[in-house]
Design a protein around this motif. Structure first.
Motif, mmCIF file in Angstrom:
data_model
loop_
_atom_site.group_PDB
_atom_site.id
_atom_site.type_symbol
_atom_site.label_atom_id
_atom_site.label_comp_id
_atom_site.label_asym_id
_atom_site.label_seq_id
_atom_site.Cartn_x
_atom_site.Cartn_y
_atom_site.Cartn_z
ATOM 1 N N ASP A 163 -3.985 3.960 2.841
ATOM 2 C CA ASP A 163 -5.422 3.696 3.021
ATOM 3 C C ASP A 163 -5.686 2.235 3.387
ATOM 4 O O ASP A 163 -6.832 1.806 3.486
ATOM 5 C CB ASP A 163 -6.222 4.102 1.771
ATOM 6 C CG ASP A 163 -5.899 3.251 0.566
ATOM 7 O OD1 ASP A 163 -4.980 2.404 0.645
ATOM 8 O OD2 ASP A 163 -6.572 3.420 -0.483
ATOM 9 N N GLU A 180 -9.336 2.249 -5.840
ATOM 10 C CA GLU A 180 -8.415 2.027 -4.707
ATOM 11 C C GLU A 180 -7.011 1.670 -5.161
ATOM 12 O O GLU A 180 -6.056 1.809 -4.409
ATOM 13 C CB GLU A 180 -8.906 0.881 -3.816
ATOM 14 C CG GLU A 180 -10.211 1.130 -3.120
ATOM 15 C CD GLU A 180 -11.338 0.374 -3.789
ATOM 16 O OE1 GLU A 180 -11.593 0.611 -4.996
ATOM 17 O OE2 GLU A 180 -11.960 -0.450 -3.107
ATOM 18 N N ASP A 183 0.847 -1.196 0.000
ATOM 19 C CA ASP A 183 0.000 0.000 0.000
ATOM 20 C C ASP A 183 0.882 1.245 0.000
ATOM 21 O O ASP A 183 1.680 1.446 0.911
ATOM 22 C CB ASP A 183 -0.892 -0.043 1.251
ATOM 23 C CG ASP A 183 -1.671 1.252 1.433
ATOM 24 O OD1 ASP A 183 -1.884 1.968 0.434
ATOM 25 O OD2 ASP A 183 -2.066 1.542 2.581
ATOM 26 N N SER A 184 0.724 2.075 -1.035
ATOM 27 C CA SER A 184 1.616 3.242 -1.163
ATOM 28 C C SER A 184 1.086 4.493 -0.477
ATOM 29 O O SER A 184 1.823 5.444 -0.245
ATOM 30 C CB SER A 184 1.858 3.552 -2.640
ATOM 31 O OG SER A 184 0.684 4.083 -3.224
ATOM 32 N N ASN A 185 -0.240 4.542 -0.160
ATOM 33 C CA ASN A 185 -0.797 5.812 0.331
ATOM 34 C C ASN A 185 -1.499 5.710 1.681
ATOM 35 O O ASN A 185 -2.246 6.612 2.068
ATOM 36 C CB ASN A 185 -1.742 6.402 -0.719
ATOM 37 C CG ASN A 185 -2.922 5.484 -0.986
ATOM 38 O OD1 ASN A 185 -2.964 4.363 -0.474
ATOM 39 N ND2 ASN A 185 -3.872 5.947 -1.771
ATOM 40 N N ILE A 243 -5.021 -0.406 1.621
ATOM 41 C CA ILE A 243 -5.276 -1.261 0.462
ATOM 42 C C ILE A 243 -4.075 -1.207 -0.479
ATOM 43 O O ILE A 243 -3.623 -0.121 -0.861
ATOM 44 C CB ILE A 243 -6.555 -0.798 -0.270
ATOM 45 C CG1 ILE A 243 -7.760 -0.944 0.667
ATOM 46 C CG2 ILE A 243 -6.768 -1.584 -1.564
ATOM 47 C CD1 ILE A 243 -9.042 -0.404 0.097
ATOM 48 N N GLY A 244 -3.557 -2.345 -0.826
ATOM 49 C CA GLY A 244 -2.439 -2.405 -1.760
ATOM 50 C C GLY A 244 -2.819 -1.737 -3.072
ATOM 51 O O GLY A 244 -3.993 -1.606 -3.403
ATOM 52 N N ASP A 245 -1.839 -1.267 -3.848
ATOM 53 C CA ASP A 245 -2.149 -0.523 -5.065
ATOM 54 C C ASP A 245 -1.017 -0.622 -6.080
ATOM 55 O O ASP A 245 0.025 -1.232 -5.817
ATOM 56 C CB ASP A 245 -2.455 0.943 -4.704
ATOM 57 C CG ASP A 245 -1.421 1.513 -3.743
ATOM 58 O OD1 ASP A 245 -0.220 1.391 -4.035
ATOM 59 O OD2 ASP A 245 -1.816 2.052 -2.681
HETATM 60 CA CA CA Z 1 -3.493 2.195 -1.178
#
Ligand code: CA
Ligand code: TEU
Length: 559
Positions: free
Chosen positions: A27, A76, A23-25, A29-31
């Motif tokens: 939240d 997401e 997850d980069s941000n 959730i991986g992205d």
């Molecule tokens: Ca994310």
């Protein structure tokens, strides 16, 4: 044996479940940006191809396997620009990218279905499988994979639509040539973007016997759609059409997920003549611990049966088609917990042994994220820990019908549930295992302090480095890719031993599936010969025999 050499035969594929990778941000959730930020890790591991589980727009009833727009990225996960950047960067590092193609069904929120359900005479009506009811109920007795009937009644038009999976996953009608055209156009659009292949979700189910006859009834009270959907009457015709119109125009790797596939059918799907796909995912070895109540039980896979099934596929497809090799994916419990031993004393040894056993076979190996670290099943304590629709529905259905007590069923979904594979990737021993700066959508396995990528990358005898070695060996020794396969000691309940042969070379693979020391006599022709240990763990070679520690393994080359 006359076998054409192809890049996808000597490749190793790494499956990413994007929601749980990185997850980069913050939240939870991986992205896609997360994936891009970890490409260096995959390069270090040495894999050739990554397969992304679905990243398309989806309401996530089945975690992305219910697609509402095939040409858009799930919010997401980021944007199409993020996707393009990730793809370009992967390519610049020499990593190819395979997309998940989910076209047996769409989401009920896809524009085609929104139109289709409007009225009986809508132009998209025939994109899906609509039928009148029978005797005041569903059109036939089929049950869905996620529990309940495979039919959903639609008030507005007074008909039922078919959904082999959840009711938010209506099945597309492949008989309709407009559906095929739309799917092929969409695939072409992705190929023109520069992707390198497709993993095709339940592609063996796309052609149904048109009469949709009742299926044999199981424990659940519903009929099995398998006999009338798996490897259906027109499936090979459709795939040949797909091949002519799309696949053959690009240099791709293709694998069809084929539940219910037999070796005979696989020879058609994955024929060396190249008219359909490169290979299939078969399920026979995954079904060995199944039973009357589907996968819900505590059975262990019997080693002799595992050897028999794997060897049958190795033998039967040799020279005629091509195998895929896998112990795990996002639908299966963790392989160390299921086929190995996840107690601290044996976890790493059994992970290395399972890896050796699989990666020295003929076929294209698939690694599921975290498998290269020996990640384990999750210690579930409450129903609230689960996210997967399959486990949640199965729990309700089997306990309501009184087939299992709540305690029993909780035990079964904990052991076999798909969420075991879907807990976040364990990157380091920091906050949430380094997966996210926030709160993850599904809990991190508490063993991340012991099991994580950073620790293993810094330790030469780790599972990670062992996988790295196996992947490198495949590039170095043709016998691993193309050698013939022969099972030795078929009756042993402790050892899986096989021999690969290419010209004058022989590769002996020894794997112990038990918790105690064992001994294995070498095949006569190899006794006294000097073999070269390509890789191994806990195995001592003597002139006439090999001594294996608990879950020991070795791959020995004789030239
Ligand atoms: Ca994310
Ligand atoms: O799985 C297809 C499939 O065969 C599953 O029913 C599988 O048997 C089950 O998950 C095991 O418990 C594919 C995808 O891999 C899966 O994630 C999706 O849920 C399913 O198709 C529907 O798209």
């Amino acid at each position: 044996m006359n076998m054409e050499k192809q890049w996808w035969k000597s490749s190793v594929v790494y499956q990413i479940y994007p929601r749980s990778f990185c997850d980069s941000n913050g939240d939870g959730i991986g992205d896609l940006e997360g994936i891009r930020s970890k490409l260096w890790y995959l390069k270090e591991l040495g894999v050739d191809v990554i397969w992304l589980s679905p990243v398309y727009q989806s309401p996530n009833d089945d975690m992305g396997y219910d697609i509402s727009d095939y040409r858009a990225i799930m919010k997401e996960f980021g944007t199409m620009e993020d996707y393009d950047r990730m793809l370009a960067e992967a390519h610049s590092m020499g990593i190819r990218v395979m997309m998940d193609l989910v076209v047996n069904h769409t989401s009920d929120e896809h524009a085609w279905f929104v139109e289709s359900r409007r009225s009986r005479d809508n132009g998209f009506r025939d994109f899906y499988i609509w039928r009148d009811g029978r005797d005041g109920g569903a059109p036939n007795n089929w049950g869905s994979c996620f529990g309940g009937s495979a039919w959903k009644y639609d008030e507005a038009s007074g008909q039922y639509y078919l959904h082999l999976f959840s009711e938010k996953q209506p099945d597309l009608n492949w008989e309709n040539e407009k559906v095929r055209e739309q799917v092929f156009d969409m695939m072409t659009w992705w190929c023109d973007k520069g992707i390198d292949g497709f993993r095709m979700d339940v592609i063996s189910l796309i052609s149904k016997v048109p009469e949709l006859p009742d299926g044999p009834e199981g424990e659940s009270g519903y009929g099995d759609f398998g006999p009338y959907c798996a490897n259906g009457p027109r499936v090979h015709e459709y795939l040949q059409e797909m091949n002519r119109r799309v696949l053959s125009k690009y240099d791709l790797i293709t694998v069809g997920e084929c539940s219910g596939v037999t070796v005979e059918e696989a020879k058609k799907y994955a024929s060396a003549s190249g008219k359909e796909l490169n290979m299939v995912f078969q399920f026979e070895h995954m079904d060995l611990d199944g039973g009357e109540t589907c996968k819900w039980n505590h059975k262990k896979v019997p080693l002799t049966e595992l050897k028999q099934v794997m060897s049958k596929w190795q033998r039967e497809l040799a020279g005629k088609a091509w195998n895929s090799l896998y112990w795990s994916n996002h639908d299966q419990p963790r392989s160390v917990s299921r086929l190995g031993n996840d107690s601290p004393a044996y976890r790493e040894a059994s992970a290395k042994m399972l890896a050796t056993c699989l990666h020295m076979m003929q076929g294209t190996p698939y690694i599921f994220q975290g498998e290269e670290l020996g990640m384990t099943n999750y210690p579930f304590t409450s129903l609230e820990d689960f996210r997967d629709i399959e486990s949640i529905h199965a729990y309700q259905e089997f306990t309501e019908k009184g087939i299992f007590t709540p305690e029993e069923m909780f035990d079964y979904i904990s052991y076999k549930g798909r969420d075991n594979a879907r807990t976040p990737m364990q990157w380091n021993d920091g906050h949430q295992a380094g997966f996210t700066e926030g709160t993850p959508w599904i809990a991190v396995n508490p063993n991340y302090r012991e099991i994580n990528a950073r620790e293993q990358m810094g330790r030469p005898d780790s599972v990670f480095h062992y996988y790295q070695k196996l992947i490198a060996l495949r590039k170095q020794y043709e016998i691993i890719v193309y050698g013939d396969y022969e099972l030795l000691l078929p009756d042993s309940r402790e050892l899986y031993v096989y021999l690969r042969t290419l010209g004058d070379q022989k590769l002996l693979v020894l794997c112990s599936f038990v918790e105690h020391e064992t001994c294995c006599r070498l095949p006569e022709a190899l006794q006294g010969k000097k073999g070269k240990l390509l890789t191994g763990n806990g195995c001592r070679l003597e002139a006439e025999e090999a001594k294996l520690a608990a879950y020991g393994c070795a791959a020995v080359l004789y030239e």
